[in-house]
Scaffold this active site. Sequence first.
Site, mmCIF file in Angstrom:
data_model
loop_
_atom_site.group_PDB
_atom_site.id
_atom_site.type_symbol
_atom_site.label_atom_id
_atom_site.label_comp_id
_atom_site.label_asym_id
_atom_site.label_seq_id
_atom_site.Cartn_x
_atom_site.Cartn_y
_atom_site.Cartn_z
ATOM 1 N N HIS A 278 -4.163 14.155 3.607
ATOM 2 C CA HIS A 278 -4.060 15.385 2.749
ATOM 3 C C HIS A 278 -5.081 16.370 3.425
ATOM 4 O O HIS A 278 -6.067 15.918 4.128
ATOM 5 C CB HIS A 278 -4.503 15.052 1.426
ATOM 6 C CG HIS A 278 -4.255 16.327 0.688
ATOM 7 N ND1 HIS A 278 -5.353 17.484 0.242
ATOM 8 C CD2 HIS A 278 -3.273 16.500 -0.271
ATOM 9 C CE1 HIS A 278 -4.619 18.193 -0.511
ATOM 10 N NE2 HIS A 278 -3.690 18.024 -1.095
ATOM 11 N N ASP B 293 -9.433 8.053 0.111
ATOM 12 C CA ASP B 293 -8.875 9.054 -0.869
ATOM 13 C C ASP B 293 -7.708 8.332 -1.546
ATOM 14 O O ASP B 293 -6.586 8.053 -1.290
ATOM 15 C CB ASP B 293 -7.993 10.254 -0.077
ATOM 16 C CG ASP B 293 -7.143 11.030 -0.614
ATOM 17 O OD1 ASP B 293 -6.954 11.009 -2.037
ATOM 18 O OD2 ASP B 293 -6.307 12.040 -0.094
ATOM 19 N N GLN C 39 -3.680 8.850 -5.113
ATOM 20 C CA GLN C 39 -2.137 8.437 -5.448
ATOM 21 C C GLN C 39 -2.338 7.159 -5.735
ATOM 22 O O GLN C 39 -1.108 6.495 -6.131
ATOM 23 C CB GLN C 39 -1.459 8.832 -4.268
ATOM 24 C CG GLN C 39 -1.066 10.183 -3.687
ATOM 25 C CD GLN C 39 -0.503 11.142 -4.915
ATOM 26 O OE1 GLN C 39 0.310 10.542 -5.821
ATOM 27 N NE2 GLN C 39 -0.587 12.513 -4.764
#
Length: 446
Positions: A155, A232, A235
């Site tokens: 991202h 990260d 999700q």
Amino acid sequence: MPARRRTSLAARATAEAAAPAAAAAAAAVAAAAGLGAAIRPHFPILHQTVHDGRPLVYLDNAATSQKPEAVLTALDTYYREYNSNVHRGVHALSARATTEYEAARAKVAAFVGAASPEEIVYTRNASEAINLVANTWGHANVKEGDEIILSVAEHHSNLVPWQMLAQRTGAVLKFVGLSGSEELDMEQLRQLVTPRTRLISLVHVSNMLGCTLPVHSVAELAQGVGAKLLLDCCQSVPNMPVDVSTLGADWIVASAHKMCGPTGIGFLWGRYSLLCDMPPWQGGGEMIQEVRLEASTYAEPPSRFEAGTPAIAEAIGLGAACDYMSGLGMAAVAAHERELGGYLYEQLRSINGVRIYGPTPSAPQGRAALATFNVDGIHPTDISTILDTAGVAVRSGHLCTQPAHRALGIASSVRASPYIYNSQADVDAFIGALKDSINFFKEMGM
């Protein structure tokens, strides 16, 4: 005893007292015929029609999730009953606000398996959490010629802060590409790691490809050269059990709004010893120990990184979201995601002219419950616009992953992403609307 320590102990007691209720709720949900059908009534926004009476089918959950009544009630109760600042007042409202605010921190800590609430730093979102690490640990530890390993699937929030750090320090950025199955290329990653590697910062679950990182293998590579590992988890934390005590990362970041919580708040988890070695980033109230005209001393983590009046209601809402998700049971959530994601993938794959990106559900690491795709000869924005007129909400564009799109030779795509309150009926409605959209464009000669 310092005020922060007192509130942390109270928060732990609150979280522990809630455990039996959470276990009972998990058992009740497990007995339900299907998770999506069982909990859909908890989400008032889903019970509406759009575009002249079309039932809403919300499949844009990788962008943001909807909020259950429990979270909405927590936000409303704060503002109606005990709106006050935290850590600063001794009156009743401030005391209650402080207790609930720190109890929420303890709930987040328990949700991800942190050793203590002090390992949780509230931030505005995952983007700010990554910027915090880049501007504290990165500023102090990354020097010219040091290497930072990222991937083409990141991202933008896990690319831009490191680009800025590299520009300031002269560090070298290195990028993991995609394998033939459109996952991160682990063999290439092994070749990229050298004794100059200071940081590996990668996505745990890709918001575009749906692939899952084999974290333990990556952690071994990082530890082998003394590098740090940031994940990260935007999700992954909402969709599967994530336990930082066994994960192998040094930091993880996540955003509340993707896990049934409010917007405007996220969190950084970091090993406490590592947080203690990180200098402050932003100055102001609350992050200090003592202020003199010439200089100041700083509070211990997490206060050191939380300057100014925080997002109090949002933190309490995040705690309520953790309660709600814990009540469902993250193992049950993950099982629902696997089943529904597999169904979505197979239904999409059956449509001629549809190209789905990322690994298959049978890949060794599996596949997240999202499907990014394109349809031959039809622009992604046109697809999502026509789907919207049928009441189906999906995402189109570059999905904040422009490098991944370039690696695949495309400019944009469509993404359908179900969540805990969705069912096969929602997928069927989406597939039916997509087929109708494709037929419409064919009839138009497009």
